[in-house]
Design an enzyme around this catalytic site. Structure first.
Site, PDB file in Angstrom:
ATOM      1  N   GLY A   1      -7.094  -3.206  -0.943  1.00 57.82           N
ATOM      2  CA  GLY A   1      -8.504  -2.941  -1.206  1.00 57.82           C
ATOM      3  C   GLY A   1      -8.729  -1.494  -1.613  1.00 57.82           C
ATOM      4  N   ASP A   2      -8.081  -0.574  -0.893  1.00 55.79           N
ATOM      5  CA  ASP A   2      -8.240   0.849  -1.211  1.00 55.79           C
ATOM      6  C   ASP A   2      -7.735   1.138  -2.624  1.00 55.79           C
ATOM      7  OD1 ASP A   2      -9.260   1.255   1.277  1.00 55.79           O
ATOM      8  OD2 ASP A   2      -7.402   2.029   2.149  1.00 55.79           O
TER       9      ASP A   2
ATOM     10  N   SER B   1      -4.026  -6.787   2.253  1.00 56.26           N
ATOM     11  CA  SER B   1      -4.150  -5.707   3.241  1.00 56.26           C
ATOM     12  C   SER B   1      -5.236  -4.722   2.851  1.00 56.26           C
ATOM     13  CB  SER B   1      -2.823  -4.962   3.350  1.00 56.26           C
ATOM     14  OG  SER B   1      -2.631  -4.179   2.181  1.00 56.26           O
ATOM     15  N   LYS B   2      -5.583  -3.866   3.809  1.00 56.25           N
ATOM     16  CA  LYS B   2      -6.576  -2.833   3.545  1.00 56.25           C
ATOM     17  C   LYS B   2      -6.105  -1.956   2.391  1.00 56.25           C
ATOM     18  CE  LYS B   2      -9.152   0.960   5.617  1.00 56.25           C
ATOM     19  NZ  LYS B   2      -8.555   2.113   4.934  1.00 56.25           N
ATOM     20  N   ARG B   3      -4.802  -1.704   2.340  1.00 55.93           N
ATOM     21  CA  ARG B   3      -4.271  -0.848   1.277  1.00 55.93           C
ATOM     22  C   ARG B   3      -4.552  -1.432  -0.115  1.00 55.93           C
ATOM     23  NH1 ARG B   3       1.450   0.098   1.934  1.00 55.93           N
ATOM     24  NH2 ARG B   3       0.902   0.069   4.131  1.00 55.93           N
TER      25      ARG B   3
END
Ligand code: GLU
Length: 510
Positions: free
Chosen positions: A269-270, A265-267
């Site tokens: 990556g963040d 998920s994007k999370r």
């Protein structure tokens, strides 16, 4: 006769395209090219609630950056235009009605309140609510109302939906090119909405099947999250009488988090500092997400990395060009289990590609970076500067940090190196070296090196002492390539100027 291979990438424009979506597009593209078929881009934008402005443009730009070419579809045209579902809305109602007439679907007029009551009843009885064969007769539908009532309700403008009449207790037998034979009992499935009068639009299921049929799609290659919809899709083909030309299906494994469990998920990556989108994205409300392009990845490296997340070439090789991937790709070697995303591996791929670039290939990558830093130079010098340092680069964003000294004289000097080198005999030695350099006519790296080395020997200096002091003057820090790469690149005048700067501006330690 063998059927022409026609595949489609059918994203919904609900936000930036996740790298899992890019991989789906890539596998479709490789499959199409491998079999001399066509790659279609269809935009599935029938869910007006989830539509995000800019997402379609983002998808098209991403595919272009990746080198995934579209043969037919949005932005390209083709024999089945239009390819944007919102522009095909007139098509779908006819098909929804056809299913109702054939007894495969029905009108439903229920309100949210009526549904809520049934849901509560089910909960109180300890069951999970499903809109299915047990429920459809208890609600105002064309199965429980008379034909006159149905007509009257439609005529007076009541809102309705068309739902699929999922058969009761039937085994649906399906084949998936990756997962093999799958069987699901229809009693576990609900009556999905196919069409909504409220916005005069079909839902995903109806539009997807109708369009795949009309666009003569031969293979549906898509993410595993669509596997639960497959029984419904099989039944829709049967209901329409299209089983003869029904496409074959292949459901791709998930891209997993670096830790191995759960969907990437994007999370993730963040948290861990890597992009999960191909390009930088700014949402209409101003939220941003980083992208591989802006983070300094080469599209060829990015594609190479993605190609191996879920597919293997059958040997240990890892570096493949798009053409090599096309030649090798086969759905047989797509794995059933999820593929773990490894951010370090993405960097490793990029480094491999950076190291292989020629000066000519580096020039157009480096030029915009130099320009952004206010450096105006020729393509030749841009490529040469980046080329000298490419072995130490991982990302294109390393270019400036590793090569700026070729174009900009130091104004500050690294403290540790200054303390170590700018003392004792070294200032006097550097002044003498300046005189020597000034007298050299052929400033090529080979000649300068030969002259300076002979001088060092004759004077009895230590090589390191001379080179590190010269590096302090020319680079200002203990980094950079061989010293004579620097002298040749910046030229004699600039060398002398940088030496003068150090002598004039920095007081030697005691
Ligand atoms: N519009 C669907 C998506 O966003 C397409 C699924 C399919 O390929 O059938 O993923």
């Amino acid at each position: 006769m063998k059927r022409e291979v026609r595949v489609r990438f059918a994203p919904s424009p609900t936000g930036p395209l996740h790298i899992g979506g890019v991989r789906t597009a890539l596998y479709n593209y490789l499959f199409a090219r491998r079999h001399g078929g066509k790659m279609i881009l269809r935009i599935e934008d029938t869910d007006s609630q989830r539509f995000v402005p800019g997402a379609e443009e983002y998808i098209i730009e991403s595919l272009k950056w990746c080198g995934i070419e579209i043969d037919e579809g949005v932005g390209v045209g083709g024999p089945h235009e239009p390819y944007r579902q919102s522009e095909r809305r007139e098509i779908y109602l006819k098909y929804a009605k056809q299913l109702v007439e054939a007894g495969w679907a029905y009108y439903a007029f229920d309100t949210p309140e009526e549904l809520d009551t049934l849901r509560k009843e089910a909960e109180e009885a300890g069951k999970t609510f499903a809109y299915n064969y047990e429920v459809r007769h208890k609600l105002p539908t064309s199965l429980s109302l008379t034909a006159e009532e149905v007509e009257a309700r439609i005529a007076r403008g009541d809102q309705w939906v068309v739902r699929f009449k999922m058969p009761e207790n039937e085994g649906v037998k399906m084949d998936d090119l990756i997962r093999g034979h799958v069987e699901v009992n229809t009693s576990t499935l609900d009556d999905k909405v196919l069409y909504k009068s409220a916005d005069a639009l079909p839902t995903y299921h109806l539009a997807n099947i109708v369009d795949d049929h009309l666009m003569e799609v031969s293979h549906v290659i898509r993410g595993e999250e669509w596997l639960p919809s497959l029984p419904l899709h099989y039944l829709l083909y049967r209901a329409f009488g299209w089983t003869d030309t029904q496409p074959e299906f292949a459901h791709l494994p998930l891209l997993l988090k670096p830790t191995g469990s759960g969907k990437l998920s994007k999370r993730d990556g963040d948290k861990m500092g890597f992009p999960v989108f191909p390009l930088f994205w700014t949402s209409p409300t101003g939220e941003t997400a980083r992208g591989y392009r802006e983070d300094g990845y080469l599209p060829e490296a990015f594609i190479n990395m993605l190609s191996l997340l879920g597919w293997n070439p059958g040997n240990d090789e890892e570096i493949f060009s798009m053409q090599e991937l096309i030649d090798l790709f086969s759905l047989d070697r797509v794995s059933k289990s999820g593929a773990r995303f490894q951010p370090d591996k993405a960097k490793w791929f990029n480094a491999q590609y950076m190291h292989k670039l020629s000066d000519e290939e580096l020039a157009p990558i480096a030029q915009p970076i130099y320009k952004a830093h206010g450096v105006a130079t020729t393509d030749e010098l841009a490529g040469k500067a980046a080329g000298i340092m490419k072995e130490r680069m991982t990302l294109t964003t390393d270019i400036w940090e590793l090569t700026s000294f070729f174009f900009v004289a130091p104004t500050e000097y690294e403290e540790k190196l200054t303390k170590k080198q700018w003392k004792g005999d070294n200032p006097a030695m550097l002044a003498k070296l300046r005189g020597l350099l000034e007298g050299i006519d052929d400033f090529s790296k080979e000649n300068t090196e030969a002259v300076v080395r002979a001088w060092i020997e004759a004077e009895g200096y230590a090589l390191g002492q001379v080179m590190n002091t010269l590096r302090l003057a020319l680079v200002g820090a203990g980094k950079g390539p061989g010293m004579f790469d620097v002298t040749e690149f910046i030229g004699k005048d600039e060398c002398l100027k940088r030496i003068d700067n150090l002598i004039a501006n920095v007081t030697p330690a005691e």
